[in-house]
Design a protein around this motif. Structure first.
Motif, mmCIF file in Angstrom:
data_model
loop_
_atom_site.group_PDB
_atom_site.id
_atom_site.type_symbol
_atom_site.label_atom_id
_atom_site.label_comp_id
_atom_site.label_asym_id
_atom_site.label_seq_id
_atom_site.Cartn_x
_atom_site.Cartn_y
_atom_site.Cartn_z
ATOM 1 N N GLN A 194 0.816 -1.232 0.000
ATOM 2 C CA GLN A 194 -0.279 -0.047 0.022
ATOM 3 C C GLN A 194 0.823 1.343 0.184
ATOM 4 O OE1 GLN A 194 -2.767 0.749 3.569
ATOM 5 N NE2 GLN A 194 -4.542 0.557 1.902
ATOM 6 N N ASP A 195 1.857 1.303 0.884
ATOM 7 C CA ASP A 195 2.866 2.395 0.808
ATOM 8 C C ASP A 195 4.038 2.013 1.642
ATOM 9 O OD1 ASP A 195 4.041 4.694 1.004
ATOM 10 O OD2 ASP A 195 2.197 5.828 1.876
ATOM 11 N N ALA A 196 5.004 1.388 0.996
ATOM 12 C CA ALA A 196 6.159 1.077 1.984
ATOM 13 C C ALA A 196 7.010 2.211 2.565
ATOM 14 C CB ALA A 196 7.116 0.233 1.097
ATOM 15 N N ARG A 197 6.820 3.266 1.840
ATOM 16 C CA ARG A 197 7.762 4.409 2.096
ATOM 17 C C ARG A 197 7.271 5.297 3.408
ATOM 18 N NH1 ARG A 197 8.925 10.041 1.216
ATOM 19 N NH2 ARG A 197 11.302 10.402 1.046
ATOM 20 N N ASN A 198 5.881 5.138 3.664
ATOM 21 C CA ASN A 198 5.461 5.908 4.701
ATOM 22 C C ASN A 198 4.842 5.232 5.862
ATOM 23 O OD1 ASN A 198 5.899 8.674 3.713
ATOM 24 N ND2 ASN A 198 4.306 8.270 2.140
ATOM 25 N N ASN A 199 4.926 3.992 5.827
ATOM 26 C CA ASN A 199 4.535 2.871 6.883
ATOM 27 C C ASN A 199 5.685 2.462 7.440
ATOM 28 O OD1 ASN A 199 1.656 2.326 6.699
ATOM 29 N ND2 ASN A 199 1.740 1.144 4.813
ATOM 30 N N THR A 200 5.649 3.105 8.902
ATOM 31 C CA THR A 200 6.665 2.696 9.700
ATOM 32 C C THR A 200 6.423 1.214 10.492
ATOM 33 O OG1 THR A 200 5.483 3.734 11.819
ATOM 34 C CG2 THR A 200 7.039 5.039 10.402
ATOM 35 N N THR A 201 7.348 0.823 10.965
ATOM 36 C CA THR A 201 7.278 -0.268 11.653
ATOM 37 C C THR A 201 6.308 -0.586 12.876
ATOM 38 O OG1 THR A 201 9.258 -0.262 13.052
ATOM 39 C CG2 THR A 201 9.532 -1.548 11.148
ATOM 40 N N SER A 202 6.268 0.555 13.526
ATOM 41 C CA SER A 202 5.461 0.894 14.587
ATOM 42 C C SER A 202 3.995 0.837 14.155
ATOM 43 C CB SER A 202 5.677 1.939 15.535
ATOM 44 O OG SER A 202 5.890 3.248 14.881
ATOM 45 N N GLY A 203 3.866 1.825 13.064
ATOM 46 C CA GLY A 203 2.499 1.894 12.465
ATOM 47 C C GLY A 203 1.953 0.484 11.829
ATOM 48 N N ILE A 204 2.935 -0.245 11.436
ATOM 49 C CA ILE A 204 2.331 -1.578 10.851
ATOM 50 C C ILE A 204 1.887 -2.184 12.039
ATOM 51 C CG2 ILE A 204 3.099 -3.640 9.784
ATOM 52 C CD1 ILE A 204 4.694 -1.618 7.646
ATOM 53 N N GLY A 205 2.898 -2.296 12.852
ATOM 54 C CA GLY A 205 2.745 -3.146 14.162
ATOM 55 C C GLY A 205 1.105 -2.749 14.751
ATOM 56 N N GLU A 206 1.007 -1.460 14.944
ATOM 57 C CA GLU A 206 -0.626 -1.304 15.417
ATOM 58 C C GLU A 206 -1.344 -1.964 14.575
ATOM 59 O OE1 GLU A 206 -0.763 3.014 16.053
ATOM 60 O OE2 GLU A 206 1.198 3.268 17.245
ATOM 61 N N GLN A 207 -1.476 -1.745 13.270
ATOM 62 C CA GLN A 207 -2.401 -2.162 12.354
ATOM 63 C C GLN A 207 -2.803 -3.900 12.566
ATOM 64 O OE1 GLN A 207 -1.607 0.827 9.102
ATOM 65 N NE2 GLN A 207 -3.658 0.248 9.051
ATOM 66 N N VAL A 208 -1.419 -4.285 12.617
ATOM 67 C CA VAL A 208 -1.592 -6.033 12.605
ATOM 68 C C VAL A 208 -1.611 -6.595 13.950
ATOM 69 C CG1 VAL A 208 -0.823 -6.105 10.295
ATOM 70 C CG2 VAL A 208 0.724 -6.386 12.109
ATOM 71 N N GLY A 209 -1.357 -5.799 14.890
ATOM 72 C CA GLY A 209 -1.532 -6.177 16.239
ATOM 73 C C GLY A 209 -0.282 -6.765 16.969
ATOM 74 N N VAL A 210 0.912 -6.482 16.501
ATOM 75 C CA VAL A 210 2.411 -6.707 17.032
ATOM 76 C C VAL A 210 3.183 -5.739 17.342
ATOM 77 C CG1 VAL A 210 2.082 -9.267 15.932
ATOM 78 C CG2 VAL A 210 3.190 -7.207 14.688
#
Length: 156
Positions: A17-33
């Motif tokens: 969707q957007d590798a450049r602007n998705n941080t590991t913390s943001g991704i973690g919040e969305q997937v629950g890890v």
């Protein structure tokens, strides 16, 4: 084939969707890890060859390359893979797709700033041994992440 759990699928969906602007913390919040888990998972996905790169999407017209074409070519079957790789080294060629067909087995995308550059690129492709069977001026291209990679996990 590698089995991907819902966390890996959610990470892949968000990276597409957007590798450049998705941080590991943001991704973690969305997937629950945790962000550390996301970073580790991304590293493993890269090591396994599932994630192979992070290329930006370029608006070639705004970048001054307003001659943007899609080409279909035929290469001899025994040289198809070799010619596909060599075509990528030609000035103006930005994408090459190798197809599993006998005829019309290579698709190319070229972006140049002048008509003369288009002609030079086409000549070089012909000299390489590709028979151009169709070319079309590209108006626009739309992309979206593959839905089968964790869309529901990322949107929960």
């Amino acid at each position: 084939m590698v089995d991907l759990d819902p966390t890996d699928q959610g990470i892949l969906y968000l990276l597409q969707q957007d590798a450049r602007n998705n941080t590991t913390s943001g991704i973690g919040e969305q997937v629950g890890v945790s962000s550390t888990t996301v970073g580790n998972r991304i590293s493993k996905l890269e090591e396994k060859g599932i994630v192979t790169g992070y290329q930006p999407t370029i608006d070639y017209e705004k970048a001054g390359l307003d001659h943007h074409l899609l080409l279909t070519a035929t290469a001899p079957m025994d040289k198809r893979s070799q010619l596909a790789e060599q075509a990528l080294d030609i000035h103006g060629v930005v994408t090459v797709r190798e197809l599993l067909t006998h005829h019309q087995n290579i698709e190319l995308e070229i972006a140049t700033s002048t008509r003369k550059e288009i002609e030079e690129t086409l000549n070089e492709l012909a000299e390489l041994g590709l028979e151009i069977v169709r070319n079309e001026l590209l108006k626009r291209e739309l992309h979206k992440p593959a839905d089968n990679f964790g869309k529901e996990v990322a949107e929960d």
